[in-house]
Write a protein that holds these residues in place. Structure first.
Motif, short mmCIF file in Angstrom:
data_model
loop_
_atom_site.label_atom_id
_atom_site.label_comp_id
_atom_site.label_asym_id
_atom_site.label_seq_id
_atom_site.Cartn_x
_atom_site.Cartn_y
_atom_site.Cartn_z
N ASP A 40 -6.48 3.98 -8.20
CA ASP A 40 -6.14 1.94 -8.35
C ASP A 40 -5.73 1.93 -6.30
N ASP A 41 -4.59 3.31 -6.54
CA ASP A 41 -4.59 3.60 -5.00
C ASP A 41 -4.64 2.96 -3.55
N LEU A 42 -5.76 4.27 -3.58
CA LEU A 42 -7.09 4.20 -2.95
C LEU A 42 -7.81 2.89 -2.97
N VAL A 43 -7.99 2.32 -4.02
CA VAL A 43 -9.39 1.12 -3.62
C VAL A 43 -8.30 0.14 -3.24
N LYS A 44 -7.05 -0.08 -3.45
CA LYS A 44 -6.49 -0.58 -2.97
C LYS A 44 -5.55 -0.56 -1.10
N TYR A 45 -5.36 0.30 -0.60
CA TYR A 45 -5.05 0.65 0.61
C TYR A 45 -6.73 0.67 1.39
N ALA A 46 -7.94 1.09 0.85
CA ALA A 46 -9.27 0.74 1.41
C ALA A 46 -8.93 -0.10 2.21
N LYS A 47 -8.39 -1.11 1.01
CA LYS A 47 -9.50 -2.51 1.47
C LYS A 47 -8.71 -3.14 2.74
N LYS A 48 -7.13 -2.10 2.16
CA LYS A 48 -6.05 -2.15 3.32
C LYS A 48 -7.29 -2.49 4.93
N ARG A 49 -7.66 -0.77 4.80
CA ARG A 49 -7.71 -0.35 5.71
C ARG A 49 -9.27 -0.13 6.45
N GLY A 50 -9.97 -1.22 6.03
CA GLY A 50 -11.54 -1.33 6.14
C GLY A 50 -12.02 -0.44 5.59
N ALA A 95 -1.16 9.15 9.26
CA ALA A 95 -0.91 9.89 10.47
C ALA A 95 0.52 9.80 10.30
N ASP A 96 1.10 8.84 10.31
CA ASP A 96 2.24 8.26 10.17
C ASP A 96 3.36 8.10 9.02
N TRP A 97 2.79 9.26 7.78
CA TRP A 97 3.44 9.85 6.68
C TRP A 97 4.47 10.50 7.45
N LYS A 98 5.94 10.40 6.32
CA LYS A 98 7.29 10.79 6.53
C LYS A 98 7.45 12.11 5.46
N SER A 99 7.83 10.59 4.73
CA SER A 99 7.86 11.99 2.96
C SER A 99 7.35 10.56 1.89
N TRP A 100 7.62 10.85 0.95
CA TRP A 100 7.46 9.96 -0.09
C TRP A 100 8.64 8.72 -0.58
N TRP A 126 6.75 5.63 0.97
CA TRP A 126 5.40 5.26 -0.17
C TRP A 126 6.35 3.91 -1.04
N PRO A 127 6.31 2.82 -1.18
CA PRO A 127 4.90 2.32 -0.75
C PRO A 127 4.63 1.62 0.76
N GLY A 128 3.32 2.18 1.38
CA GLY A 128 3.47 1.28 2.42
C GLY A 128 2.24 2.14 3.25
N THR A 129 2.36 3.24 2.86
CA THR A 129 1.10 4.19 3.71
C THR A 129 0.29 4.75 3.11
N TRP A 130 -0.67 5.46 3.23
CA TRP A 130 -2.10 6.22 2.59
C TRP A 130 -1.23 7.78 2.23
N TYR A 131 -0.98 8.10 1.36
CA TYR A 131 -1.16 9.67 0.85
C TYR A 131 -2.17 10.12 1.11
N GLY A 132 -2.76 10.05 0.75
CA GLY A 132 -4.38 11.03 0.86
C GLY A 132 -4.39 12.07 -0.38
N VAL A 133 -5.76 12.92 -0.34
CA VAL A 133 -5.27 13.77 -1.63
C VAL A 133 -4.95 15.02 -1.41
N ARG A 134 -4.68 15.26 0.19
CA ARG A 134 -3.92 16.65 -0.54
C ARG A 134 -2.49 16.24 -0.24
N ARG A 135 -2.04 15.19 0.08
CA ARG A 135 -0.51 14.96 0.31
C ARG A 135 -0.17 14.78 -2.00
#
Length: 549
Positions: free
Chosen positions: A316-326, A349-354, A358-367
């Motif tokens: 659900d987070d992926l769908v939500k942030y993908a819509k925001k980022r196009g 890239a501008d991720w710092k820590s959870w 978070w929330p506000g920046t997409w974390y990605g699969v690796r994180r």
């Protein structure tokens, strides 16, 4: 018919009353310094005589020569059932088994070629700068003088850089220099002064004056000298020739450490890559397992671990942030561009820590997987992680196993890793054509040529030096051990071989026979369990065992 009685030579190995396994109180003498083939039907006691009696007793006696402390680290063999064994030398068994299981062992380490290569690179290789790619050499006043002779008519300014320490001001440093007689400054920059040593014209200047100026500049400038052509105009730094007396690229201002043999070994902490510890691979998330079907879209569940009820929230987070980022949700994953795939897998890239992002920046699969690793004390999390982990090439050394600086040292344009990737036949050709100055380096080069030549002679020229030992066949291991024994120049040793012809093409048999004959001619004794007629014809003696009248 009377049996011919032959006098036992003084260097013979005499076995009296051997009763190991199938042997029935066997007594015989095996002449030393000869190639003896033991043959016979299955179950006749060939291996019991050669391995369980001869080799076991020779190895046991050799191990007993060590101190009790050293013996605890060595494999100790039981005493064979025999009345007496006389005149037996230290024994080495070369059989078809491949005992190697560690990935640290390669063809290069088995043949000891890696040890010789790292010695040669430490002595004879040339360093190339990682920044500009130019050779890094130690400059001396004499070599600098020779290079400046190329511009005899140009008026030159010899200067040296002086770094201003943080606890000193520029004015204080200038006062210290003035006390030493240096009053002229060629250029100023942030934290550095270019101090003039002398002004000369090479066509008219005496050699002694130039050499003295260069020596003084190297001493006060801590091994660095800059030579500027004196030019009228507003730009005095039109061009500059930089020199350094250390392992330092004057153009890029990069210092390098001295080459040591350990720096070229992935089995040494000094040379091994710090990320993979010299293995060349790291265990981590395999995105091929995370996205097994790239024909699926992100909305359809391309990211497999997020399709379970436990982690549906991540989908659900992926769908939500993908819509925001196009990011397209209905385009197959394999049709996404590299930026979009990287966004899904690596996050933003501008991720710092959870806590901060978070929330506000997409974390990605690796994180997501890094977060899972913090929960690895739970059994079901460890099971989940194991499904998506695999060995991948180390991103720091790219599979070379070495630290990056080791690859900057090159022999005739090739680094040690580039030589490891070549077949032995091509490496042999490279070193046969290589010429090196220096007695010590010449000795190492000669040893390398000899060992590579032996490998080619036994038909192993197709192997690469970085080939893992555990992937070799039994016949390849046996031939490598044969060439290693030949390369170490052992004498007065008993070599025991177990059917070296197995798995060999008849064309290669002559090569193996040649190696065995060389070992014999060097003063060693060879006892070979064999049925192949080619080896039997080449033997000095044949011992035929089996049921008789």
């Amino acid at each position: 018919m009377p049996v011919k009685q032959e006098q036992i030579p003084g260097d013979a190995i005499v076995i009296r009353g051997a009763r190991q396994n199938n042997l029935k109180n066997l007594t015989l003498a095996i002449p030393g310094g000869e190639l003896v083939v033991v043959t016979g039907v299955s179950g006749s006691g060939k291996s019991s005589l050669v391995f369980d009696t001869l080799y076991a007793e020779g190895q046991r006696r050799y191990v007993e020569t060590f101190s009790p402390y050293a013996r605890q680290f060595l494999d100790r063999m039981d005493r064979p059932q025999v009345d007496a064994v006389e005149g037996i030398p230290p024994a080495i068994a070369i059989d078809q088994t491949n005992p190697v299981r560690t990935s640290r062992s390669t063809v290069g380490t088995m043949t000891e070629l890696n040890d010789h290569l790292k010695l040669l690179f430490a002595r004879a290789a040339r360093l190339h700068c990682r920044g500009c790619g130019k050779p890094v050499v130690r400059d001396t006043p004499q070599s600098i003088y020779e290079s400046l002779l190329q511009v005899p008519s140009q008026r030159l300014v010899i200067s040296f850089p002086v770094n201003i320490p943080k606890n000193f001001t520029e004015k204080e440093v200038e006062q210290l220099l003035q006390r030493q007689g240096y009053t002229r400054i060629h250029a100023r920059s942030k934290g550095r002064l270019e101090v003039i040593q002398d002004r000369i014209r090479m066509s008219s200047a005496e050699r002694a004056r130039v050499i003295e100026a260069l020596e003084s500049a190297l001493r006060v400038g801590q091994g660095r000298v800059n030579v500027y052509p004196e030019k009228s105009g507003s730009d005095p730094d039109f061009s500059v020739w930089r020199y350094s007396s250390g392992l330092h690229c004057a153009d890029c201002d990069i210092h390098y450490s001295e080459a040591t043999p350990a720096a070229f070994s992935f089995n040494s902490p000094l040379g091994a890559c710090e990320t993979c510890r010299g293995f060349g691979r790291v265990i981590g998330v395999d995105f091929g397992l995370v996205v097994p079907d790239e024909a699926k879209t992100l909305r359809q569940g391309a990211v497999r671990p997020w399709q379970s009820p436990s982690f549906r929230e991540c989908q659900d987070d992926l769908v939500k942030y993908a819509k925001k980022r196009g990011i397209p949700l209905d385009l197959p994953f394999n049709q996404l561009n590299s930026f979009q795939k990287n966004w899904v897998l690596e996050g933003e890239a501008d991720w710092k820590s959870w806590r901060k992002s978070w929330p506000g920046t997409w974390y990605g699969v690796r994180r997501f997987f890094k977060w899972l690793e913090t929960k690895a004390y739970k059994m079901h999390i460890r099971v989940l992680l194991s499904k998506y982990r695999a060995y991948t090439e180390c991103g720091a050394c790219h599979g070379t196993r070495l630290k990056p600086d080791a690859l900057l040292w090159k022999l005739d344009g090739k680094s040690i890793h580039e030589l490891m990737l070549l077949p032995v036949s091509r490496v042999n050709g490279f070193f046969q054509s290589l010429s090196i100055d220096g007695e010590a380096a010449g000795l190492v080069l000669r040893e390398i040529r000899t060992r590579l030549g032996y490998l080619c002679e036994v038909g192993l020229g197709y192997l690469t030096l970085d080939r893992q030992s555990r992937t070799l066949s039994g016949g390849e291991v046996q031939r490598i051990n044969l060439t290693t024994a030949l390369g170490t120049s052992l004498v007065n040793t008993l070599f025991v071989l177990d059917e070296p012809s197995i798995g060999l093409h008849p064309r290669d048999m002559g090569r193996v026979i040649g190696v065995m004959q060389r070992l014999r001619d060097a003063g060693n004794s060879l006892v070979v369990v064999e049925h192949d007629p080619q080896i039997m014809f080449a033997a000095d003696r044949i011992l035929d065992m089996g049921p008789g009248p």
